[in-house]
Design an enzyme around this catalytic site. Structure first.
Site, short mmCIF file in Angstrom:
data_model
loop_
_atom_site.label_atom_id
_atom_site.label_comp_id
_atom_site.label_asym_id
_atom_site.label_seq_id
_atom_site.Cartn_x
_atom_site.Cartn_y
_atom_site.Cartn_z
N GLY A 92 43.37 41.61 41.35
CA GLY A 92 43.31 40.28 40.77
C GLY A 92 43.21 40.26 39.27
O GLY A 92 43.41 39.22 38.64
N ARG A 93 42.90 41.40 38.68
CA ARG A 93 42.80 41.47 37.21
C ARG A 93 43.24 42.85 36.71
O ARG A 93 42.84 43.28 35.64
CB ARG A 93 41.39 41.17 36.74
CG ARG A 93 40.32 42.10 37.31
CD ARG A 93 38.95 41.65 36.88
NE ARG A 93 37.90 42.47 37.48
CZ ARG A 93 37.39 43.56 36.92
NH1 ARG A 93 37.85 43.98 35.76
NH2 ARG A 93 36.44 44.24 37.51
N LYS A 113 43.03 47.59 33.70
CA LYS A 113 42.10 46.54 34.12
C LYS A 113 41.99 45.49 33.02
O LYS A 113 41.87 45.82 31.85
CB LYS A 113 40.73 47.14 34.42
CG LYS A 113 40.71 48.11 35.58
CD LYS A 113 39.31 48.55 35.95
CE LYS A 113 38.49 47.44 36.57
NZ LYS A 113 37.19 47.94 37.10
N GLY A 126 41.87 36.75 35.69
CA GLY A 126 42.60 38.00 35.56
C GLY A 126 42.20 38.85 34.38
O GLY A 126 42.83 39.87 34.11
N ARG A 183 42.47 52.61 48.60
CA ARG A 183 41.13 52.25 49.03
C ARG A 183 41.10 52.13 50.55
O ARG A 183 42.13 51.98 51.20
CB ARG A 183 40.74 50.90 48.42
CG ARG A 183 41.04 50.75 46.94
CD ARG A 183 41.13 49.28 46.55
NE ARG A 183 41.54 49.11 45.15
CZ ARG A 183 40.73 48.68 44.18
NH1 ARG A 183 39.49 48.33 44.46
NH2 ARG A 183 41.16 48.56 42.94
N ASP A 255 36.64 47.61 49.84
CA ASP A 255 37.72 47.61 48.85
C ASP A 255 37.33 48.40 47.60
O ASP A 255 38.18 48.61 46.73
CB ASP A 255 38.12 46.18 48.48
CG ASP A 255 36.96 45.38 47.92
OD1 ASP A 255 35.99 45.16 48.66
OD2 ASP A 255 37.03 44.95 46.75
#
Length: 492
Positions: A92-93, A113, A126, A183, A255
């Protein structure tokens, strides 16, 4: 050493089917600048460290430029967060920018990241902030210095882009480098969406790219069984290493669990200051699910969730057998770590009560975990029974310690390790320096004012935490009282 433009990319993950992620470009940050770069990680990539200060490097890793060989991808996965399954997860980011292939055949993921919005950002923006980026940058260097498997951080960059959290903070990016970003949640995603052929494809990808010891000619059942057994083994080793150094991850969601047994996704982590087995480093963890002493059980819970996701590939008996081995593997690895910390070569029955008595003593008197073991690492056997004064700053009452030191000295007489070798083993197993939260906070506060000196100093010391570093002795001292009560959350 190479220039950025000379790095060789082999973006294997982006060649997988579209269900594995979404191609997307990073969003630019305004007026970007370099905060710090780690030359040791440059060496992993065969990248000339001089490159990290170039305008191209800064622009490339803040979304203001592109590299023709990169294939930015937001990875899709799901996972269990605080025990509840969440189907809406993914990068998401962050973005997997590409995979660098070195001249010695090692492949490294390059992940950014704080790269901006992706289809998996949910209600987020994000972005990452300088605060969390520095924490991960220093933590990954610290864990690597301790010899614990981890993702790495190549550099932290910041900008004048405002990011809104509890206050307005600087937008930043962190360049994460890892053997893989796979993951537990990647497998959960494919299982819960009933994409079983893709689940098999991902298992084959993991085996062929990362588990070279598994015989490629074996039948599927054998290969997948060995794959899960390997993940269980790596996870048990990782947790044993965390527990031995007093590290609490803080958010052990599935995750955030690496299938390669890497320390992954640093958020509200913390190293023990005073020994407290129930230490909770994440102030959002109201139930204490991820407390320090819960980590071994949570890892098993997570492995069970992964095993369930692998049921299309594995028989239940194979899954159960692998899970049953976890406690044995964990105990073996942890016992070895603790014997090293106490300089014991052989395993004896009396070691269990010796360890238990020590931990009980440290808990009752809130003894600094790291400083106790480091202090013990400098005391010759002949002086142990009269050495309690060395621990004066750590204990309120020395009498119980004197009893334990006498038992410890007697135990050493039954061990074959020489005193010289014992002390050398202990100094190599008990760090002088850890990344205490208050030190990270001070580095962050200075960096937010444009002074990166403390970031660089901590990086240097934490990369070699077993050395003395006489010029930085204050970094090894007990933290002030305010430094023991800092609240750390998942906020990025």
């Amino acid at each position: 050493m190479k220039k950025l433009s000379e790095l060789i990319f082999n973006n294997t993950f982006s060649h997988l089917p579209a269900v594995f992620g979404t191609p997307i470009k990073p969003q630019p940050l305004d007026d970007p600048f370099l905060v710090s770069a780690n030359p040791k990680v440059c060496e992993l990539l065969e990248l000339d460290p001089v490159q990290t200060s170039t305008e191209y490097f800064i622009n490339l890793f803040t979304g203001n430029d592109q590299h023709s060989a990169m294939a930015p991808l937001a990875m899709k996965y799901t996972g269990h967060q605080f025990g509840q399954y969440n189907p809406e997860l993914g990068d998401g980011r962050g973005l997997l920018l590409g995979e660098v292939l070195t001249s010695y055949g090692q492949k490294w993921d390059i992940h950014l990241k704080g790269s901006g919005l992706t289809p998996y950002s949910r209600q987020g923006d994000g972005r990452a902030v300088l605060r969390s980026s520095i924490r991960e940058y220093l933590a990954s260097a610290a864990m690597d210095g301790l010899g614990i498997k981890t993702t790495h951080a190549l550099a932290v960059l910041s900008s004048n882009t405002p990011v809104f959290r509890e206050t307005v903070e600087r937008g930043a990016t962190l360049i994460r480098v890892a053997e893989s970003h796979l993951r537990f949640g990647h497998f959960e995603y494919l299982f819960y969406t009933q994409q079983h052929s893709e689940l098999k494809l991902l298992a084959d990808y993991l085996i062929s790219n990362h588990f070279a010891d598994i015989d490629s000619k074996a039948d599927d059942a054998t290969r997948y069984r060995q794959m899960f057994n390997t993940i269980v083994f790596l996870t048990a080793q990782l947790i044993a290493d965390w527990q031995a150094v007093g590290f609490a991850h803080g958010v052990m969601n599935t995750d955030n669990m690496s299938v390669l047994g890497l320390t992954f996704d640093y958020g509200p982590y913390g190293f023990l200051d005073d020994y407290d087995p129930g230490f909770i480093c994440n102030h959002s963890d109201y139930s204490g699910r991820y407390a320090f002493n819960q980590q071994p059980n949570i890892a098993l819970w997570n492995l069970s969730a992964l095993g369930y996701a692998l049921t299309p590939l594995l028989e239940k008996d194979d899954i159960d057998h692998a899970l049953e081995s976890y406690q044995i593997l964990l105990q073996q690895a942890y016992s070895k770590n603790m014997r090293n910390k106490l300089g014991l070569k052989e395993k004896r029955e009396q070691d269990t009560p010796l360890f238990a008595n020590l931990f009980d003593l440290m808990k009752k008197q809130a003894v600094d975990y790291t400083l106790f073991f480091r202090t013990l690492s400098s005391i010759p056997h002949a002086e142990l029974k009269t050495s309690s004064h060395h621990f004066q700053p750590l204990f309120k009452n020395l009498a119980p310690l004197e009893v334990w030191l006498s038992l410890y000295a007697d135990r050493l007489e039954k061990d074959s390790l020489s005193d010289t070798d014992r002390l050398a083993l202990m100094r190599a197993s008990n760090p002088k320096f850890i990344l205490r939260n208050y030190l990270a906070q001070q580095a962050i506060e200075q960096a937010e004012k444009g002074d990166f000196t403390l970031v660089e100093q901590l990086l240097k010391v934490l990369q070699n935490p077993f050395d003395e570093h006489p010029g930085f002795a204050t970094f090894a001292e007990q933290p002030p009282e305010w430094g023991k009560t800092l609240e750390i959350s998942c906020s990025s």
